[in-house]
Enzyme design. Structure first.
Site: not given
Lengths: 624, 624
Positions: B41, B130, B192, B322, B348, B369, B394, B418, B426
């Protein structure tokens, strides 16, 4: 003002005091539903109850008995955990009974799940992974503005916590850029997240500055002042830009014991406390709401799809599958429901071939893969068949959106180009090496990986009729066309390119490794070893029958893939063989090391997936 | 002003005219490197050459021969595709020879890859996807400000195209919130992108409004005016907020044939054109740069880690893994390099247990996240051992960052809580059902999935010494502690909980399904069928030896997992068995349908992975 009778009908002309009664009912029912379930988010519902009561009674154009009406507005709960509020709205609208709300919410088999999904006819998209509802709303609003040319409005209720997700700003940026005046986001700024205060608290001005800087109109309002909220929504409906209503609210509003208190997120009120809360809120009501009906929409001319004439390629000619994708997609444009999306790499994925022919159905999201996926989902909700493409590596950016799209049950086609070490000099950041694992694990997905231009074109076309999330993996470089025109490529099938009674080993490849398998078979043939070669263009569903027959008949299987060993083609083949009770001598060649830059052939060789390595693996199996 | 001799030494006191000569050299070398490689580039490098020349000569405090010096500034190329420019800077700094630059760039085995990776000692993080470099820079600046208390500055060169990635705004939001005055982002606004104009073009004011709204200082500057750039960097160094220098530049600057022209992104100049460009730029130079040296940093007291005393749990007591994670993490805090990160769900995941004891080493990213992962990577670059946790579902949001972290070669520990349908009411949006597939496919990763609190604590501790990306999958509900204190849990091992000479089937589980396997074994035992039970707490690497022995000895294997069938434990087991040449009668139970809400036990049953289904699968295998 006197309160409305507790079984009154609330409508657009009702006094705002009655609308406030509706809000209190929504609070009461949110509490009752979550307490009855033993879980849920009553306090997050209570903060937004006034906002939603005003919306429901006065601004949401909707026929609750005909959710498919094209003149209906769309309502998305981006803060999906406020499902008690949403379901209480359905009860107020008369489409979910009080009994269903109070006895099935969050229970096994219920459509009233912990977070909303389109199992419910009034829910367009699944939410609950924060930061997604607004991006989907942008997709729907884009459909309304650019494709449906319909007057419906998209309303999105957002939480303040989720405003820290970058995806929300991708969405607002695109809302501004596309000029989506038909989009109203409502942010329930209740100051408290799951574990404590939010980043910006009640600093509405800070939110407003961000919103305005991203090209949308910001309105700040006291979220429990129904008159002020009503006015804000009126202003939003007249605005010439997308609007974000920033509503200052109080979590748990209406019951002093939990108002603005930490430690109550995602907790139902214990039974006795719930009773006190209901009493404090004025008791149970049975108000019914009939808000404004759907917008009138001119009957659309049924569109007459032109015949799709897929591109043809000459056998032996070298063509990249990504190029075939672009040409096939442009041909598919004859079907008016097909739209294409690009995240600023359309000249690499060849999605721009479609854009050149159908600029009106080509959506440019710039480098924003999450919004590309969300726009695709929103367009699918509005009946389109979206094709979204970027580098396979960068689809991982949108993994959570792909996962949630499968919960939404939409049908969208994805294309990931530049897969594997095959891309060469650009190096590992640009190499899709985990995409098959990601896409196979998506519920109900289809994973396709063509090796030549003819199959790529056919499979691109097939995706237009597949249910769920389908994925086409394309290759950067040009390789010989293997198949004649009219060759069929059924999803779930495979092609056996070399086969004979004396086959002693089966070589399985897809994409670039199929060409390496063919070369390896030649190498082995020169040594007198007959190898069967299978083009596994359909990775999910996979052609277990053909694989098992080959395994039985040849006794040895070598799989080569330009992907990580985990979750890829090798494991798909093993899964299929084990499912059929047949596992022969087996070798899986995959990209085990971290690749660098270099010419394609050298990288395939360094990764151990080139012809020489495939032939050698076969020899080892036969000797073993 | 006369031009410096072409082999002069350029330093902080050099005339700006000489700095401009350095910029021209960077352009020339960017062109020569990419033309010699046949890819790369150059035009994206040329737009930023003046910015980087000023930085290199006058502002970047760095000892090129001691990249590990704690007083060094950090430079991240968020626009990783401008690698020719970065490598030309290394050549000007005298650490990469002109020969290496011109003969190895982008070639097989070269450390000068298409996009920068830490294979090079002056590169901290891999970029090229990116929207990631700035988020990593925020993590490094956070380390400098909050942990190292060192005066180094983090400089990040960003592209304008990547400003549409939401992750860039997560980064700026956190930079502002954390008050990272030691961070300077430089945006090369060359108007650009890859396939055409960017969204905002040269509208520097629009960028500035966004930057300021997100809590950072914006400076706009003409990016080819070295004096103006120099002054902007000076201002940034004195600023009390993080600064974004928005530089108006021209892509391909310096060679009229490609200046501000579309169609030249990612394309090397053909040889003859390159010759003309080099001539237009004043020919080849051999300037050497020696910029400001490292900041002086007070020698740090060697930190004396206290002894880590892991939590103990009583056998039989019900404890969630957990919860064990949180307690073990808090105990690990005795090691000063351990830091913990939360994306607003620390109550949690139980990460907040650490935060309560070590608030100074607890990083709250709110619901972001991607930035949580990027901060972890940045902290790892600065020698910390980050533990980042959120819901398993997540973590998919940060997939691309996890993938790139493996290219960066950093060591970080992730925890996904979880997981699976086990979470119950949930619903599917919150259920991690694809995380094992995602994490297994990451290069060099370790995937751990404990079934009880003792193993969870031990494995949490083990992650502090693992290389690469390690992942711990934890469960929401509380289950009986299975193991006594002091039981070792080596990575790559397993535990055989039931075993005997008469075993006719092996049941393999992890997490909640291990408890179901134990119950199924009881059920089968009551029928006179002896079942071996394996706790596969290490999913990658997997204990192939034990699995194969069990397969051989019992002849039948049932795997049950609270995950999708693809890429999970079942396929990991098959892969291990096939690798050892042993595949017995085999059944894999996994979550095949879309789950809803409900109590945990009912959802396990509906998904077909509960004790009854496991026992039934065993019976079928034995009957078959």
């Amino acid at each position: 003002m006197t309160a409305a009778p507790t079984n009154a009908l609330i409508g657009p002309r009702s006094d705002l005091a009655d609308v406030f009664e509706l809000a209190q009912q929504l609070r009461v029912d949110s509490i009752r539903a979550s307490t009855s379930a033993g879980s849920g988010h009553p306090t997050s519902s209570m903060s937004a109850a006034d906002l939603m009561a005003v919306l429901l009674a006065r601004h949401l154009h909707y026929d609750w008995h005909h959710p498919e009406d094209p003149g209906n507005d769309h309502l998305v709960f981006s803060k999906g955990h406020a499902s008690p509020l949403l379901y209480a709205m359905f009860t107020a609208a008369g489409v979910v009974s009080e009994e269903e709300l109070l006895t099935t919410y969050r229970r096994t088999g219920s459509r009233l799940q912990g977070h909303p999904t389109p199992v419910l006819p009034w829910v367009d998209v699944a939410t609950g992974s924060l930061g997604q509802g607004l991006p989907y709303g942008v997709g729907m609003a884009l459909a309304g503005r650019r494709l449906d040319h319909a007057p419906y409005r998209v309303w999105v209720l957002c939480g303040d916590s989720e405003m820290t997700e970058g995806s929300m700003w991708e969405a607002l940026d695109k809302a501004g850029r596309y000029g989506l005046a038909n989009l109203t986001a409502i942010v329930d700024v209740n100051r408290l997240g799951q574990r404590g205060p939010t980043e910006l608290g009640w600093d509405l001005e800070a939110y407003a500055n961000r919103v305005e800087a991203f090209g949308c109109a910001a309105l700040t309002v006291e979220g429990h002042d129904v008159a002020a909220v009503d006015k804000a929504f009126e202003v939003a409906c007249r605005a010439e830009r997308p609007t974000v209503v920033l509503a200052r609210t109080i979590k748990g509003r209406g019951f002093a014991e939990v108002e603005d208190a930490e430690g109550w997120h995602g907790k139902p009120l214990p039974r006795e406390m719930a009773d006190r809360a209901v009493a404090a809120l004025g008791g149970v009501r049975h108000l019914t709401v009939r808000g404004p009906g759907p917008h009138s929409v001119a009957a659309r001319q049924p569109s007459h799809p032109a015949a799709v004439e897929l591109p043809r390629f000459k056998q032996g000619e070298k063509v990249a599958t990504r190029s075939a994708y672009g040409k096939a997609l442009a041909a598919l444009g004859a079907r008016p429901e097909v739209v294409a999306l690009d995240a600023e790499v359309g000249n690499s994925t060849h999605a721009e071939d479609f854009g050149e022919v159908y600029p009106g159905r080509y959506v440019q999201t710039f480098i924003a893969e999450q919004q590309m996926l969300a726009s695709a989902v929103g367009l699918a909700v509005r009946g389109r068949r979206p094709y979204a493409a970027t580098f396979a590596a960068f689809l991982t950016r949108a993994h959570d959106f792909i996962r949630m799209a499968s919960v939404s049950g939409v049908s969208i086609a994805l294309c990931g180009s530049h897969c594997g070490v095959e891309i060469g000099a650009d190096g590992p950041s640009q190499m899709g090496l985990e995409d098959i694992a990601m896409m196979r694990s998506v519920h109900g997905s289809t994973v396709l990986y063509p090796s030549d231009a003819m199959s790529a074109a056919a499979l691109t076309a097939a995706m237009a009729d597949l249910e769920g999330i389908s994925y086409l993996r394309t290759t950067r470089g040009a390789y010989p066309v293997l198949y004649p025109p009219q060759e069929p490529f059924p999803v779930g099938g495979s092609k056996t390119l070399r086969s004979g009674a004396e086959d002693r080993v089966t070589l399985v490849g897809a994409g670039v490794t199929l060409h390496e398998c063919l070369a390896a078979a030649d190498e082995l043939a020169a040594e007198g070893v007959h190898a069967r070669v299978i083009d596994l263009y359909s990775v999910k569903p996979v052609d277990g029958d053909t694989l098992c027959r080959a395994a039985r008949e040849t006794g040895a299987v070598v799989v080569a893939e330009d992907h990580r060993p985990e979750g890829g083609i090798g494991e798909a083949v093993l899964h299929a063989l084990a499912g059929h009770g047949t596992v022969p001598r087996f070798a899986a060649l995959a990209v085990e090391q971290m690749p660098g830059s270099g010419p394609s052939g050298e990288l395939l060789d360094a990764a151990g997936i080139s012809r020489g390595h495939i032939a050698e693996a076969a020899r080892r199996l036969l000797a073993g």
